[in-house]
Design a protein around this motif. Structure first.
Motif, PDB file in Angstrom:
ATOM      1  N   UNK A   1       0.736  -1.327  -0.147  1.00  0.00           N
ATOM      2  CA  UNK A   1       0.203  -0.456   0.283  1.00  0.00           C
ATOM      3  C   UNK A   1       0.919   1.552  -0.410  1.00  0.00           C
ATOM      4  N   UNK A   2       2.018   1.267   1.018  1.00  0.00           N
ATOM      5  CA  UNK A   2       3.336   2.447   0.936  1.00  0.00           C
ATOM      6  C   UNK A   2       3.545   2.798  -0.545  1.00  0.00           C
ATOM      7  N   UNK A   3       4.337   1.397  -0.819  1.00  0.00           N
ATOM      8  CA  UNK A   3       4.945   1.413  -2.198  1.00  0.00           C
ATOM      9  C   UNK A   3       3.770   1.925  -3.421  1.00  0.00           C
TER      10      UNK A   3
ATOM     11  N   UNK B   1       2.997   6.818 -10.108  1.00  0.00           N
ATOM     12  CA  UNK B   1       4.257   5.417 -10.299  1.00  0.00           C
ATOM     13  C   UNK B   1       4.040   4.401 -11.157  1.00  0.00           C
ATOM     14  N   UNK B   2       5.080   4.599 -12.014  1.00  0.00           N
ATOM     15  CA  UNK B   2       5.163   4.082 -13.732  1.00  0.00           C
ATOM     16  C   UNK B   2       3.999   2.654 -13.698  1.00  0.00           C
ATOM     17  N   UNK B   3       3.170   2.316 -14.307  1.00  0.00           N
ATOM     18  CA  UNK B   3       2.887   0.762 -13.780  1.00  0.00           C
ATOM     19  C   UNK B   3       4.018  -0.158 -14.124  1.00  0.00           C
TER      20      UNK B   3
ATOM     21  N   UNK C   1       4.175  -2.992 -11.611  1.00  0.00           N
ATOM     22  CA  UNK C   1       3.489  -4.958 -11.539  1.00  0.00           C
ATOM     23  C   UNK C   1       4.879  -5.314 -11.008  1.00  0.00           C
ATOM     24  N   UNK C   2       6.707  -5.074 -10.861  1.00  0.00           N
ATOM     25  CA  UNK C   2       7.385  -4.948 -10.701  1.00  0.00           C
ATOM     26  C   UNK C   2       7.408  -5.287  -9.439  1.00  0.00           C
TER      27      UNK C   2
ATOM     28  N   UNK D   1       6.932  -8.743  -4.433  1.00  0.00           N
ATOM     29  CA  UNK D   1       6.002  -9.104  -3.174  1.00  0.00           C
ATOM     30  C   UNK D   1       5.001 -10.546  -3.131  1.00  0.00           C
ATOM     31  N   UNK D   2       4.846 -10.856  -3.415  1.00  0.00           N
ATOM     32  CA  UNK D   2       3.753 -12.308  -3.851  1.00  0.00           C
ATOM     33  C   UNK D   2       5.185 -13.021  -4.283  1.00  0.00           C
ATOM     34  N   UNK D   3       6.269 -12.626  -4.592  1.00  0.00           N
ATOM     35  CA  UNK D   3       7.720 -14.202  -4.516  1.00  0.00           C
ATOM     36  C   UNK D   3       7.906 -13.900  -2.716  1.00  0.00           C
ATOM     37  N   UNK D   4       7.994 -12.586  -2.079  1.00  0.00           N
ATOM     38  CA  UNK D   4       8.269 -12.778  -1.060  1.00  0.00           C
ATOM     39  C   UNK D   4       7.960 -13.257  -0.257  1.00  0.00           C
ATOM     40  N   UNK D   5       6.201 -13.098  -0.695  1.00  0.00           N
ATOM     41  CA  UNK D   5       5.627 -13.586   0.880  1.00  0.00           C
ATOM     42  C   UNK D   5       5.595 -15.740  -0.233  1.00  0.00           C
TER      43      UNK D   5
END
Length: 933
Positions: free
Chosen positions: A593-595, A602-604, A608-609, A614-618
């Motif tokens: 949410x913050x980033x 913020x560019x699309x 997406x990256x 974040x998904x990979x980290x999760x």
């Protein structure tokens, strides 16, 4: 093992570390607050509780709401939410003050259960470190503004400075709030008074302020609901108020009106000032915007009050200095409360999960460390998002708690009292836990937009309404049977000693433990890991099966298709992994949410990256969490298996103990028989002693009679002879036939008879005097210090009349400075009897000889040596000289009592020793040893 009786565990003393054992630091964390600790007056408790209202997050929230939603929406959101918080806080405050428990103990007994309330402890602990981070961030901003201190350094300073202030608990916090309250109130009110005096139109500007709201200054129900959701995050503040309310004296000890006033002011009354401060923050935010402060910083309390104090002080530097002082003072006052409440919450959370309590101070540092981490991650920039998400969970918890207090208890669906001890609670009560989980999950789903924009805006109201409805509904369905696991069996005494820590506590803090078969305090019960809650498992349902909430669903789901052990492992694995995954997911969600969400430009591709990262980290964290959760489940199961094995060994040991106790009982019976035999022998011995005593008394009486009879008999004979001669003399004198030779003869006979009678009477008198020396108690004489040589010379001087007619010479040898602490009278009697014994026995009345006294100190003993060079004592008589009436000079006037008296005085009166050495023809020596002290 759950349905089987468990063997009694041998009590093992538990010694707490210094932090836990010192209640000045601990403040009865995890415990009922006893009467002995509730020593503060009601006004001081209320002042301390209201001192926490200094937190400037209220102004920050009010400013943020006004900027985002305009005046009308923010005003009604603050007002409506404040009313709800007051109404929900009132019953919570009443029960906490009545039963003297903190918010966690209150939650346990009000529908959540012993382990179920760990969920609420986590919610409450989150509230404390979130608001600690917000307040410390405000203080760091003030330090940056005035001292140009980098924010990351300011975060550390603002965190560390709080720890020593909270170290000593409520004792120091009381003083801090009392000393700072007047200054803080004056600084709080002054800006508003000066603003309204110097710029009255500022109030009108605020009323018409639109901010960035799409509805302008008007009212929009959806914006109102969204603003209320953010403001609802403050509802958990009642927990911090309750942490102080538990120190309030009993209502019977003070006037009821004063007690209720203190409960309201320290409890729900905080929101009255809280609403005023939120509205004040909204007002100051509009003023800050009018003075050129940008939208991004207008909700910062430092900027708000800087503008406000410029109306008080003409000098901008002075206004800035006072602003920084006010901000620091406000943040210290609130963060000591946040840190203190957080330490209690974490103590409750971890003590139940780990069965360990290193002390509240440890969790104080832990709570501050989490808050510091949040500050470094930039929590202040995501204020609305964090509080909006958190409020849905907090309102669900408080709603379920209030529903139990104001609905379930009056209807009889839950017990009227607050039971918080592990020994009497089920681990999980579906009433509070179920209502909170369902209400919070539904509200969070609504907040995330799954049910549409209207439900999203009113998600907090959904959480509150569901919690209020679900708690009584679940209590009705379960018939309230998951509140109390077993009946209390503790005696009605006011205080009991814990069998583990050996400390004495009031009855409300004690329980009877059937495993230890003794009373146990609530903290020791909490930390006990080996009992496996067997006291509660023994409580059976009507069907005869023990109640176990964790196993009942498994039976319905698996229907014996899988082993019960596997089902339990899967359930524990799912619970642990779900909890940890939710925490990690929530943290990554805040970062997302913050980033991403909060950055409009913020560019699309970058979004997406970052999202993919974040998904990979999760995913990575989820794999690690799954492995760790399975490892934790297996480790716990291994511990339980080991505990079961220990229980079996313990049972075997107890059986051996019972066998040994039986053998000991048999030995005791034989010992009693021997004791009876010994009693018979003692009685026979007592009879023999009495017989011997009477025989000895008979011999003594016979000796006395013999000793006195001889002189008296001779005296009577001499007196009779004198009387006979006197009659014959009278007859002759009457007839006139008296011649001079007869008169002379009569006078000679009379003189001889008189001398004989007088001599024997004196002999009898001396015997009687000797008997008196043996029989008279000399205990009335007091000890004193006397110089030995001087005292010997004094005694010998008193004996000089009896020694004048002899040719004895007496010598004294010894250190002239030696003194003795003893009985001088007894010492003189000993010396006198020894000298007279030598005169009578060793030399004879007409003999001459030498007597010598020699004294010294040896090995803490006073040694007196008495010797003469007389005839000596034959060996056959040497063992009899200290016996009463033994003498070899009976015809010369010896009574045989002199040395007997000496022996008794030395051994009994003076507690010393006496020894006699003698050789016939060479003299006699007496050695006397007396204690120096």
């Amino acid at each position: 093992m759950a349905g089987q009786p468990r063997s009694k565990i041998v009590e093992a003393r538990r010694d707490y570390n210094t932090w836990v054992a010192t209640e000045t630091l601990e403040d009865y964390a995890l415990r009922f607050t006893p009467r002995s600790f509730r020593k503060w007056p009601e006004w001081l408790v209320a002042n301390t509780a209201t001192g926490g209202l200094s937190f400037l997050a209220l102004e920050a929230i009010g400013g943020s709401l006004a900027i985002s939603y305009g005046f009308a929406n923010s005003f009604w959101a603050i007002t409506v939410v404040g009313t709800i918080i007051f109404l929900t806080g009132l019953p919570i405050s009443y029960y906490a003050a009545k039963y003297h428990v903190d918010i966690d103990l209150l939650t346990r007994g009000a529908g959540f259960g012993y382990i179920g309330s760990t969920l609420t402890s986590l919610i409450y602990a989150s509230f404390t470190f979130i608001f600690f981070a917000l307040e410390a961030a405000v203080m760091a901003q003030a330090l940056e503004l005035y001292f140009h201190l980098a924010l990351w350094i300011g975060y550390i300073v603002c965190s560390l400075v709080i720890i020593p202030l909270v170290f000593f608990g409520v004792t120091l916090i009381n003083r801090l709030q009392l000393w700072t309250q007047p200054i803080w109130l004056a600084l709080l009110i002054a800006p508003y008074v000066c603003i309204l005096y110097k710029e009255p139109q500022a109030f009108s500007n605020w009323v018409h302020f639109a901010g960035t709201s799409r509805s302008g200054a008007g009212f929009d129900p959806l914006l109102f609901g969204t603003a209320a959701t953010v403001s609802f995050a403050l509802i958990a503040q009642i927990g911090e108020q309750v942490d102080y309310l538990r120190f309030l004296p009993d209502s019977e000890e003070i006037h009821p009106a004063k007690w209720w006033l203190a409960v309201i002011l320290a409890g729900p009354g905080w929101i009255l000032i809280g609403c005023a401060k939120q509205l004040g923050g909204a007002f100051l935010a509009t003023l800050a915007l009018a003075h050129g402060i940008g939208l991004a910083r207008a909700n910062e309390p430092t900027q708000m009050y800087r503008v406000g104090f410029e109306y008080v002080f003409a000098n901008p530097e002075t206004a800035l200095a006072v602003t920084v002082l006010f901000v620091i003072l406000s943040q210290v006052k609130i963060n000591v409360t946040n840190a203190y409440a957080g330490s209690l919450a974490w103590s409750n959370f971890f003590s139940r999960l780990t069965h360990s309590h290193p002390g509240r101070v440890v969790w104080l540092v832990f709570n501050v460390a989490i808050a510091l981490m949040m500050m470094e991650l930039g929590v202040f920039s995501t204020l609305e998002a964090v509080l909006g998400l958190y409020s849905n969970v907090a309102i669900a918890w408080v709603g379920a708690l209030v529903a139990d207090l104001v609905i379930n208890k009056p209807l009889g669906l839950s017990p009227p009292q607050i039971e918080f001890k592990r020994a009497y609670l089920y681990n999980v009560n579906p009433v509070g836990v179920g209502a909170t989980l369902i209400a919070s999950l539904v509200a969070m789903a609504a907040f995330l937009g799954l049910f549409g924009p209207t439900a999203k805006a009113f998600s907090a109201f959904i959480a509150l309404g569901l919690a209020l409805l679900l708690a009584p509904a679940i209590a009705l369905i379960t018939r309230g049977k998951y509140y109390i696991a077993r009946e209390e069996t503790l005696s009605a005494a006011e205080a009991h000693q814990c069998c583990i820590c050996r400390q004495t506590y009031e009855r409300q803090d004690m329980a009877f433990c059937p495993v230890y078969d003794n009373p146990i305090c609530s903290l020791c019960c909490t930390l006990e890991a080996s009992c496996d809650d067997i006291c509660k498992h023994s409580q059976e349902t009507p069907s005869g099966q023990p109640v176990d909430l964790s196993q009942a669903p498994l039976r319905r789901i698996f229907r014996d298709k899988l082993s019960p052990q596997l089902g339990q492992r899967l359930l524990r694995f799912l619970l642990v992994s779900l909890l940890l995954s939710s925490l990690v997911g929530g943290t990554l969600g805040c970062i997302y949410y913050q980033q991403v969400v909060s950055v409009p430009d913020l560019p699309a591709i970058a979004a997406q990256r970052l999202t993919a990262t974040l998904v990979e980290a999760f995913a990575v964290f989820f794999v690690l969490i799954s492995i760790g959760s399975w490892w934790l489940v297996l480790t716990q199961e291994s511990r339980r298996l080991a505990q079961d094995e220990l229980d079996k060994q313990n049972l075997q040991l107890q059986q051996e103990i019972q066998e040994r106790q039986l053998a000991e009982t048999q030995l005791n019976e034989k010992a009693q028989q021997l004791e009876k035999t010994l009693d018979s022998l003692r009685q026979a011995e007592d009879q023999l002693i009495q017989t011997e005593t009477m025989a000895a008394l008979g011999r003594l009486v016979a000796g006395i009679a013999h000793e006195i009879n001889t002189p008296i008999g001779i005296g009577v004979t001499a007196t009779s002879l004198l009387m006979e001669k006197t009659r014959a003399f009278s007859n002759r004198f009457a007839r006139g036939a008296m011649r001079r030779s007869d008169l002379e003869k009569f006078l000679a006979t009379a003189e001889q008879s008189s001398k004989m009678a007088l001599t024997n009477l004196e002999r009898a008198a001396e015997l009687i005097q000797s008997f008196k020396q043996v029989a008279v108690d000399q205990s009335s004489e007091s000890k004193r210090i006397f110089n030995v040589k001087s005292y010997l010379e004094e005694v010998l001087l008193q004996l000089s009349p009896k020694l004048k007619s002899t040719q004895y010479r007496v010598e004294i040898q010894g250190n002239a400075h030696i003194s003795l602490y003893s009985y001088p009278g007894a010492f003189a009697q000993i010396v006198t009897n020894l000298v007279m014994n030598s005169v009578l026995h060793a030399f004879g009345p007409a003999a001459a000889g030498a007597i010598a006294f020699e004294f010294d100190q040896r090995d803490q003993q006073f040694v007196l040596i008495y010797r003469d060079d007389g005839q000596g004592i034959p060996a056959k008589n040497l063992g009899k000289i200290f016996e009463p009436f033994f003498t070899t000079k009976r015809a010369q006037g010896g009574s045989g009592l002199g040395l007997h008296i000496v022996y008794n005085l030395v051994t009994r009166k003076l507690e010393g020793k006496i020894r006699c050495d003698s050789q016939p023809g060479q003299g006699t020596q007496f050695t006397i040893e007396l204690p120096l002290a």
